[in-house]
Design a protein around this motif. Structure first.
Motif, PDB file in Angstrom:
ATOM      1  N   ARG A  25       1.190  -0.699   0.080  1.00 26.75           N
ATOM      2  CA  ARG A  25      -0.020  -0.023   0.100  1.00 26.75           C
ATOM      3  C   ARG A  25       0.297   1.218   0.098  1.00 26.75           C
ATOM      4  N   LEU A  26       1.073   2.180  -1.074  1.00 24.22           N
ATOM      5  CA  LEU A  26       1.432   3.323  -1.065  1.00 24.22           C
ATOM      6  C   LEU A  26       0.203   4.500  -0.942  1.00 24.22           C
ATOM      7  N   LEU A  27       1.528   5.958  -0.800  1.00 19.75           N
ATOM      8  CA  LEU A  27       1.057   7.097  -0.921  1.00 19.75           C
ATOM      9  C   LEU A  27       2.082   7.479  -2.097  1.00 19.75           C
ATOM     10  N   VAL A  28       1.031   8.119  -3.236  1.00 18.52           N
ATOM     11  CA  VAL A  28       1.780   8.371  -4.368  1.00 18.52           C
ATOM     12  C   VAL A  28       1.267  10.040  -4.075  1.00 18.52           C
ATOM     13  N   ILE A  36      -2.913  10.505  -3.468  1.00 19.84           N
ATOM     14  CA  ILE A  36      -3.581   9.045  -4.105  1.00 19.84           C
ATOM     15  C   ILE A  36      -2.863   7.755  -3.100  1.00 19.84           C
ATOM     16  N   LEU A  37      -3.808   7.138  -2.857  1.00 15.33           N
ATOM     17  CA  LEU A  37      -3.609   5.667  -1.646  1.00 15.33           C
ATOM     18  C   LEU A  37      -4.081   4.071  -2.414  1.00 15.33           C
ATOM     19  N   GLY A  38      -3.420   3.445  -2.857  1.00 14.13           N
ATOM     20  CA  GLY A  38      -3.598   1.943  -2.874  1.00 14.13           C
ATOM     21  C   GLY A  38      -2.402   1.105  -3.091  1.00 14.13           C
ATOM     22  N   ILE A  39      -3.271  -0.246  -3.696  1.00 15.71           N
ATOM     23  CA  ILE A  39      -1.817  -1.187  -3.644  1.00 15.71           C
ATOM     24  C   ILE A  39      -0.956  -1.357  -4.871  1.00 15.71           C
ATOM     25  N   LEU A  40      -0.063  -1.194  -5.653  1.00 13.50           N
ATOM     26  CA  LEU A  40       0.660  -1.469  -6.050  1.00 13.50           C
ATOM     27  C   LEU A  40       0.611  -2.333  -7.120  1.00 13.50           C
ATOM     28  N   ARG A  41       0.346  -2.620  -8.328  1.00 16.35           N
ATOM     29  CA  ARG A  41       0.322  -4.409  -8.943  1.00 16.35           C
ATOM     30  C   ARG A  41       0.754  -4.051  -9.517  1.00 16.35           C
ATOM     31  N   SER A  42       1.655  -2.827  -9.915  1.00 20.18           N
ATOM     32  CA  SER A  42       2.191  -3.284 -11.872  1.00 20.18           C
ATOM     33  C   SER A  42       2.883  -1.670 -12.223  1.00 20.18           C
ATOM     34  N   PHE A  43       3.957  -1.800 -13.101  1.00 15.05           N
ATOM     35  CA  PHE A  43       4.759  -0.608 -13.409  1.00 15.05           C
ATOM     36  C   PHE A  43       5.758  -0.932 -14.738  1.00 15.05           C
TER      37      PHE A  43
END
Length: 129
Positions: A25-28, A36-43
């Motif tokens: 779970r990241l804060l961007v 934006i807060l969410g779980i990073l799934r891909s980049f």
């Protein structure tokens, strides 16, 4: 002449720095100031991000609201900073969670107040201290 500084031995190879953040779970923070807060799934190689269970956290004063966004794609050039969220300290104790409509009204009032301040400053601009 080589002008590049050597990487520290524990640094991830270029382009792979975000691998360690996958499924966390990241804060961007975005260039326009949104959080934006969410779980990073891909980049990808451009730091474009795919985030799941994403919310936008809107903060006004000591109040905040989280607006659900769901699956969200963030263009890499808009990312100012990102970091992992410490679940034990999120949300900060100093903030009070309110409903989305309450925070939207607070944002609108804050913008109107800022505009009024700017108008007043422009009217007194002739004083030239």
């Amino acid at each position: 002449m080589n002008t590049h500084m050597p990487l520290p031995p524990d640094a991830p190879p270029p382009g792979l720095a975000l691998v360690e953040e996958l499924d966390k779970r990241l804060l961007v923070q975005l260039r326009d100031g949104r959080k934006i807060l969410g779980i990073l799934r891909s980049f990808d190689q451009f730091a474009n991000l795919v985030m799941e269970d994403t919310v936008e956290r809107i903060i006004v004063g000591s109040q905040y609201a989280e607006v659900p966004l769901g699956l969200y794609v963030v263009r890499g050039e808009n990312v100012v900073l990102l970091g992992e969220i410490d679940a034990a300290r999120d949300p900060p104790a100093a903030l009070e969670k309110v409903a989305e409509d309450v925070i939207r009204r607070a944002v609108k009032a804050e913008k109107e107040q800022d505009k009024l301040r700017a108008d007043m400053a422009a009217r007194f601009d002739f004083l030239d201290y």
